[in-house]
Scaffold this motif. Structure first.
Motif, PDB file in Angstrom:
ATOM      1  N   SER A 157      33.049  41.904  52.262  1.00  0.00           N
ATOM      2  CA  SER A 157      34.284  41.175  51.985  1.00  0.00           C
ATOM      3  C   SER A 157      35.497  42.031  52.339  1.00  0.00           C
ATOM      4  O   SER A 157      35.661  43.129  51.805  1.00  0.00           O
ATOM      5  N   LEU A 158      36.323  41.506  53.220  1.00  0.00           N
ATOM      6  CA  LEU A 158      37.602  42.123  53.576  1.00  0.00           C
ATOM      7  C   LEU A 158      38.667  41.069  53.286  1.00  0.00           C
ATOM      8  O   LEU A 158      39.209  40.428  54.185  1.00  0.00           O
ATOM      9  N   ILE A 159      38.924  40.886  52.011  1.00  0.00           N
ATOM     10  CA  ILE A 159      39.786  39.801  51.543  1.00  0.00           C
ATOM     11  C   ILE A 159      41.235  40.275  51.515  1.00  0.00           C
ATOM     12  O   ILE A 159      41.572  41.236  50.817  1.00  0.00           O
ATOM     13  N   ALA A 160      42.082  39.583  52.281  1.00  0.00           N
ATOM     14  CA  ALA A 160      43.527  39.899  52.324  1.00  0.00           C
ATOM     15  C   ALA A 160      43.763  41.391  52.575  1.00  0.00           C
ATOM     16  O   ALA A 160      44.658  41.991  51.993  1.00  0.00           O
ATOM     17  N   LEU A 161      42.950  41.961  53.443  1.00  0.00           N
ATOM     18  CA  LEU A 161      43.052  43.391  53.737  1.00  0.00           C
ATOM     19  C   LEU A 161      43.589  43.660  55.139  1.00  0.00           C
ATOM     20  O   LEU A 161      44.502  44.477  55.318  1.00  0.00           O
TER      21      LEU A 161
END
Length: 266
Positions: A157-161
């Motif tokens: 997960s690369l959430i809002a990164l």
């Protein structure tokens, strides 16, 4: 298990930090006046778009995590964790699969200060926190491999990164290095800022962040899709985060300027 990294680091309260501004957008208490000021400035210039996006992004993370856990994934690597909010990713994953193993990664000392909350998971599962920078994917993989079996599927997960990582800083290389190290059946989860819907408001928000010393980059739908090269996109593909297996905003005048997508490694 306990978090990895320095036991204490200086938290700079003189400059805004993206994780703390995001916490303010979500109504959290783990931020400082400098973060609130920037949050209010952004909300004032973008018509509340950042507030809508933060909340829709959180709901996207919940839906994706639940869907992947229900689909059989039992390992989760969440990079750019941010300040924990309830329910956090491990709560969602372990509510479906109590034996799920979760590794959180962030480089902000304030997240380290909250690592105790992140590590409270189920007895059957594992939750671990690693302090590392997203721009060091090999270091992250080395530490994550102490908890996760990289020979089995992992939800990355690369959430809002990645809108905090420019192409010049190696955003594509970060993703490819991480994905290449994962087993077939692993999934890449991204959400990313776009100016496709509200270009003026988004550009004003980017300028407000820049004035606070934070670099942001907005990407088009095609640019987001490029991160999934070689992966099989899950339906509905690259979509606004509120429309990814959710209910899009009924107010067409208030779009969410974040794309979300999930791709599976064949």
């Amino acid at each position: 298990m306990t978090g990895t990294g320095p036991a204490a680091q200086h938290i700079d309260t003189t400059r805004p930090h993206p994780a703390r501004v995001y916490d303010w957008f979500l109504g959290g208490k783990d931020n400082y006046p400098v973060d609130e000021r920037l949050g209010r400035q952004i909300a004032a210039v973008d018509g509340g778009g950042a507030l809508r996006a933060a909340r829709a992004n959180r709901a996207f993370m919940h839906r994706v995590t639940r869907a992947l856990a229900e689909d059989g994934i039992r390992q989760f690597l969440d990079i750019g964790t941010g300040i924990p909010t309830e329910p956090n990713l491990h709560r969602i994953a372990q509510s479906v699969a109590p034996d799920a193993r979760v590794v959180y990664v962030d480089n902000d000392p304030i997240v380290l200060a909250h690592a105790g909350a992140l590590l409270r998971g189920t007895p059957e599962g594992v939750t671990e926190y690693v302090q590392a920078d997203a721009r060091d994917p090999r270091g992250i993989l080395e530490q994550a491999a102490r908890v996760l079996d990289l020979g089995r599927p992992v939800a990355l997960s690369l959430i809002a990164l990645l809108h905090f990582v420019t192409d010049e800083d190696g955003a594509r290389e970060v993703v490819s290095t991480l994905v290449d190290a994962l087993a077939p059946g692993s999934c890449l989860v991204l959400s990313m800022m776009t100016a496709d819907f509200e270009p003026e408001n988004v550009e004003q928000g980017i300028a407000a962040y820049a004035a606070g010393g934070v670099t942001l980059v907005a990407r088009s739908r095609d640019e987001v899709a490029a991160f999934f090269e070689g992966l099989d996109l899950l339906a509905p593909g690259v979509a606004p985060v509120d429309a990814w297996r959710g209910e899009p905003s009924p107010d067409e005048a208030a779009p969410v300027s974040l794309y979300g997508a999930v791709g599976r490694k064949p």
